[in-house]
Scaffold this motif. Structure first.
Motif, PDB file in Angstrom:
ATOM      1  N   ASP A 199       0.858  -1.179   0.000  1.00 28.91           N
ATOM      2  CA  ASP A 199       0.000   0.000   0.000  1.00 28.91           C
ATOM      3  C   ASP A 199       0.898   1.233   0.000  1.00 28.91           C
ATOM      4  N   ASN A 200       0.904   1.967  -1.097  1.00 28.36           N
ATOM      5  CA  ASN A 200       1.796   3.118  -1.228  1.00 28.36           C
ATOM      6  C   ASN A 200       1.171   4.424  -0.746  1.00 28.36           C
ATOM      7  N   THR A 201       0.026   4.335  -0.075  1.00 26.20           N
ATOM      8  CA  THR A 201      -0.549   5.537   0.518  1.00 26.20           C
ATOM      9  C   THR A 201       0.278   5.938   1.732  1.00 26.20           C
ATOM     10  N   ALA A 202      -0.075   7.053   2.317  1.00 30.96           N
ATOM     11  CA  ALA A 202       0.699   7.555   3.456  1.00 30.96           C
ATOM     12  C   ALA A 202       0.719   6.532   4.584  1.00 30.96           C
ATOM     13  N   GLN A 203       1.882   6.370   5.192  1.00 32.27           N
ATOM     14  CA  GLN A 203       2.031   5.440   6.310  1.00 32.27           C
ATOM     15  C   GLN A 203       1.152   5.878   7.468  1.00 32.27           C
ATOM     16  N   PRO A 204       0.399   4.949   8.098  1.00 31.93           N
ATOM     17  CA  PRO A 204      -0.435   5.342   9.228  1.00 31.93           C
ATOM     18  C   PRO A 204       0.404   5.904  10.366  1.00 31.93           C
ATOM     19  N   HIS A 205      -0.110   6.942  10.975  1.00 29.72           N
ATOM     20  CA  HIS A 205       0.632   7.607  12.044  1.00 29.72           C
ATOM     21  C   HIS A 205       0.541   6.806  13.328  1.00 29.72           C
ATOM     22  N   ALA A 206       1.673   6.521  13.929  1.00 30.21           N
ATOM     23  CA  ALA A 206       1.695   5.783  15.195  1.00 30.21           C
ATOM     24  C   ALA A 206       1.244   6.702  16.327  1.00 30.21           C
ATOM     25  N   ARG A 207       0.292   6.230  17.115  1.00 26.43           N
ATOM     26  CA  ARG A 207      -0.205   7.037  18.225  1.00 26.43           C
ATOM     27  C   ARG A 207       0.883   7.240  19.270  1.00 26.43           C
ATOM     28  N   ALA A 208       0.904   8.427  19.838  1.00 26.81           N
ATOM     29  CA  ALA A 208       1.910   8.761  20.848  1.00 26.81           C
ATOM     30  C   ALA A 208       1.623   8.024  22.153  1.00 26.81           C
ATOM     31  N   ILE A 209       2.673   7.529  22.766  1.00 26.78           N
ATOM     32  CA  ILE A 209       2.564   6.903  24.085  1.00 26.78           C
ATOM     33  C   ILE A 209       2.921   7.971  25.115  1.00 26.78           C
ATOM     34  N   THR A 210       1.909   8.548  25.731  1.00 34.61           N
ATOM     35  CA  THR A 210       2.104   9.670  26.647  1.00 34.61           C
ATOM     36  C   THR A 210       2.259   9.182  28.077  1.00 34.61           C
ATOM     37  N   ARG A 211       2.716  10.093  28.920  1.00 31.32           N
ATOM     38  CA  ARG A 211       2.858   9.747  30.339  1.00 31.32           C
ATOM     39  C   ARG A 211       1.503   9.398  30.963  1.00 31.32           C
ATOM     40  N   LYS A 212       0.443  10.067  30.505  1.00 34.06           N
ATOM     41  CA  LYS A 212      -0.883   9.800  31.059  1.00 34.06           C
ATOM     42  C   LYS A 212      -1.324   8.362  30.788  1.00 34.06           C
ATOM     43  N   VAL A 213      -1.191   7.904  29.520  1.00 32.18           N
ATOM     44  CA  VAL A 213      -1.637   6.551  29.209  1.00 32.18           C
ATOM     45  C   VAL A 213      -0.712   5.512  29.844  1.00 32.18           C
ATOM     46  N   VAL A 214       0.580   5.856  29.978  1.00 27.76           N
ATOM     47  CA  VAL A 214       1.505   4.943  30.650  1.00 27.76           C
ATOM     48  C   VAL A 214       1.152   4.821  32.124  1.00 27.76           C
ATOM     49  N   THR A 215       0.777   5.921  32.750  1.00 21.70           N
ATOM     50  CA  THR A 215       0.388   5.878  34.162  1.00 21.70           C
ATOM     51  C   THR A 215      -0.829   4.990  34.359  1.00 21.70           C
ATOM     52  N   VAL A 216      -1.812   5.139  33.474  1.00 19.90           N
ATOM     53  CA  VAL A 216      -3.014   4.304  33.573  1.00 19.90           C
ATOM     54  C   VAL A 216      -2.659   2.841  33.367  1.00 19.90           C
ATOM     55  N   ARG A 217      -1.856   2.572  32.349  1.00 23.85           N
ATOM     56  CA  ARG A 217      -1.484   1.189  32.083  1.00 23.85           C
ATOM     57  C   ARG A 217      -0.669   0.598  33.228  1.00 23.85           C
ATOM     58  N   SER A 218       0.225   1.389  33.798  1.00 23.69           N
ATOM     59  CA  SER A 218       1.053   0.903  34.901  1.00 23.69           C
ATOM     60  C   SER A 218       0.190   0.534  36.103  1.00 23.69           C
ATOM     61  N   ALA A 219      -0.808   1.359  36.388  1.00 22.89           N
ATOM     62  CA  ALA A 219      -1.717   1.062  37.497  1.00 22.89           C
ATOM     63  C   ALA A 219      -2.472  -0.240  37.239  1.00 22.89           C
ATOM     64  N   LYS A 220      -2.935  -0.417  36.002  1.00 21.75           N
ATOM     65  CA  LYS A 220      -3.639  -1.646  35.655  1.00 21.75           C
ATOM     66  C   LYS A 220      -2.713  -2.852  35.736  1.00 21.75           C
ATOM     67  N   MET A 221      -1.448  -2.661  35.326  1.00 22.08           N
ATOM     68  CA  MET A 221      -0.481  -3.753  35.365  1.00 22.08           C
ATOM     69  C   MET A 221      -0.244  -4.220  36.798  1.00 22.08           C
ATOM     70  N   LEU A 222      -0.064  -3.264  37.706  1.00 19.48           N
ATOM     71  CA  LEU A 222       0.161  -3.614  39.110  1.00 19.48           C
ATOM     72  C   LEU A 222      -1.062  -4.286  39.713  1.00 19.48           C
ATOM     73  N   ALA A 223      -2.263  -3.775  39.376  1.00 18.03           N
ATOM     74  CA  ALA A 223      -3.486  -4.387  39.887  1.00 18.03           C
ATOM     75  C   ALA A 223      -3.661  -5.792  39.327  1.00 18.03           C
ATOM     76  N   SER A 224      -3.336  -5.955  38.042  1.00 16.27           N
ATOM     77  CA  SER A 224      -3.461  -7.266  37.419  1.00 16.27           C
ATOM     78  C   SER A 224      -2.489  -8.265  38.034  1.00 16.27           C
ATOM     79  N   ALA A 225      -1.268  -7.813  38.318  1.00 14.01           N
ATOM     80  CA  ALA A 225      -0.286  -8.704  38.944  1.00 14.01           C
ATOM     81  C   ALA A 225      -0.766  -9.152  40.318  1.00 14.01           C
ATOM     82  N   ALA A 226      -1.366  -8.246  41.071  1.00 13.93           N
ATOM     83  CA  ALA A 226      -1.896  -8.599  42.385  1.00 13.93           C
ATOM     84  C   ALA A 226      -3.072  -9.564  42.258  1.00 13.93           C
ATOM     85  N   ALA A 227      -3.950  -9.319  41.267  1.00 16.77           N
ATOM     86  CA  ALA A 227      -5.097 -10.198  41.057  1.00 16.77           C
ATOM     87  C   ALA A 227      -4.658 -11.598  40.659  1.00 16.77           C
TER      88      ALA A 227
END
Length: 527
Positions: A199-227
């Motif tokens: 597909d020679n159209t424009a390459q899809p833009h990769a979404r930014a991994i921000t501190r906010k989404v990392v914080t949310v994911r990290s909290a879920k990761m810790l909760a999941s590990a405990a569960a």
């Protein structure tokens, strides 16, 4: 990939990577490429690249995962200093490279009179493109894009990596990278067999991994590990169970293309053992069911068998084969007047065959069919005057369910020769065998595991459309998952012998008898 091959020509390879993305993956890839053929040389060019590849938020997440999920175990996503790549950076060979591999996120390899190969992950490129795809989109579609000197772009290889053994985003990156290397090496030596236009159209833009989404994911990761820790404290995880029923070829799963019909019976199991990988076998008018019998205390599997009486009732589970390593998937085949078993024994580093000395209870190791390999779920079929053996393989990194290899032999005991196109498939949803292959209405049919949502999550039924020394092709014709006919969380084996068929799946199994009985009642088939 562990040894240098003399069957393919050497290449002069140049890798272009971003200075901000110097990870252990780059070092690992350089070594793997050097191993593809005697005389192959690799040199590395580091470029400035995109700043997003070094986003602090992603770095913070990978560091947290390393502490919490991997307990500081090494991973291909680990950062290394550019000096660790000096062996490849300092090479001053002036010869033009035969091929270029561009690992950057913004096509940093300059056009030249050679092919440029570029891994894409859901259309994204580079380290950050992969991380973003994993973070927001799940298991990415790996594609190897080849740009010809004319400027034409082709997709010359593709696949899906299994993330079943991946710990977090970093572990998933490692799994995907390891399969990307296999696809790259497979695509390099010659003209692609069946390329498709990129597909020679424009390459899809990769979404930014921000501190906010990392914080949310990290909290879920810790909760999941405990569960998960709490779950393992209270329940056996996983707990697989076997379902069986009487059928004919007119009303089995292959004919119906679903799990309905005659209700499934559950094979009774001890509270601290699970039963999986059922293989029915009929001999002298009696039915036997062989399966993996795993003791939850030792986490080591053996092979057991249940004998069915004249009224069709199963007897007790009797152990029949044990080794010092884990055993499972007791594939059975009758040949040369003997009954043979090829159990999964990946930890032994070989595929071995056992002969029945006193069927069904006595077995002895007879031969090693393939050695020096980590292989699982070997499954054999006779076709076109040969024996063909399918198995998934692993080279110590990544998942266990995405890389399908094939061998052929004139006789069951070999010698077994690897297929010229190995690995045939890199795909977590269609590679791993899920039981006996069968012939039905002149078609060769193959059950496969679909592990896109985790190991053993579902099954698919595939039709093999080509199987010869040059090529293997299959088409998925039906997807099966647990439901009202077979309730539970997973489904990963389907086998039959013309009189009986069997499946398995996992359920929640508390460690206490009174609770196990209550929970099991919720998983009654057909309820």
């Amino acid at each position: 990939m562990d040894s240098v091959s003399n069957s393919v020509p050497p290449l002069n390879i140049e890798i272009v990577a971003e200075r901000s993305s110097t990870s252990a993956w780059i070092q690992w890839l350089c070594r793997r490429l050097e191993q593809r053929a005697a005389g192959t040389t690799v040199r590395l060019q580091l470029v400035q690249g995109a700043d997003q590849a070094a986003q602090p938020a992603l770095e913070s997440l990978l560091q947290l995962e390393k502490m919490v999920l991997r307990r500081h175990q090494p991973c291909l996503c680990d950062r290394i200093e550019p000096d660790a790549l000096a062996d490849w950076r300092t090479r001053s060979d002036n010869a033009a490279p035969d091929i270029v591999i561009d690992l950057t996120s913004n096509r940093s390899a300059s056009p030249r009179s050679t092919r440029i190969y570029r891994p894409l992950f859901n259309g994204h490129a580079g380290e950050f493109g992969l991380a973003s795809a994993l973070f927001f989109e799940g298991t990415p579609h790996i594609e190897i894009e080849c740009t010809l000197p004319s400027g034409e772009r082709w997709i010359v290889a593709d696949g899906f990596a299994s993330l079943e053994a991946a710990a977090g985003i970093g572990g998933a990156m490692e799994a995907v990278w390891s399969r990307t290397a296999i696809l790259l090496i497979k695509a390099l030596p010659e003209e692609p067999r069946a390329p498709r236009i990129a597909d020679n159209t424009a390459q899809p833009h990769a979404r930014a991994i921000t501190r906010k989404v990392v914080t949310v994911r990290s909290a879920k990761m810790l909760a999941s590990a405990a569960a998960r820790a709490a779950y393992r404290l209270c329940c056996h995880a996983p707990h697989w169970r076997i379902g069986w029923r009487r059928v004919t070829s007119d009303n089995d799963v292959w004919q119906r293309r679903d799990l309905g019909g005659t209700p499934w019976e559950v094979l009774a199991d001890p509270i601290d053992h699970f039963y999986a990988d059922p293989f029915p076998f009929r001999w002298q008018g009696k039915d036997y069911l062989f399966f993996e019998d795993l003791d939850q205390k030792t986490q080591k599997g053996i092979i057991s068998v249940v004998e069915f009486d004249e009224q069709g009732r199963p007897g007790p589970a009797i152990p029949v084969l044990e080794e010092s390593w884990h055993l499972s998937y007791p594939f059975l085949i009758e040949a040369d007047g003997e009954i043979w078993m090829v159990p999964e024994a990946s930890l032994s580093g070989e595929i071995s065959i056992y002969r029945a000395t006193r069927f069904p209870f006595g077995w002895e190791k007879h031969a090693t069919l393939v050695s020096g390999i980590e292989a699982a779920d070997a499954t054999i079929i006779q076709h076109a005057g040969k024996f063909w053996m399918f198995a998934v393989t692993r080279d110590g990194i990544g998942g266990y369910s995405d890389t399908l290899c094939l061998w052929s032999a004139e006789t069951l005991l070999g010698p077994w020769r690897p297929h010229a196109a190995n690995p045939l498939v890199i795909n977590d949803r269609s590679a791993r065998p899920a039981g006996n292959m069968i012939w039905r209405d002149g078609k060769l049919l193959r059950p496969v595991q679909d592990c896109r949502n985790g190991y053993g999550a579902a099954l698919s039924l595939a039709e093999v459309t080509r199987l010869d020394d040059e090529r293997f092709d299959q088409v998925i014709v039906k997807h099966l998952s647990p439901g009202k006919h077979w309730p539970g969380r997973k489904l990963h084996t389907l086998n039959g012998n013309g009189y009986m068929e069997a499946i398995d799946g996992s359920i929640i199994r508390p460690k206490w008898s009174f609770a196990a009985g209550i929970v099991d009642s919720f998983y009654k088939p057909g309820a």
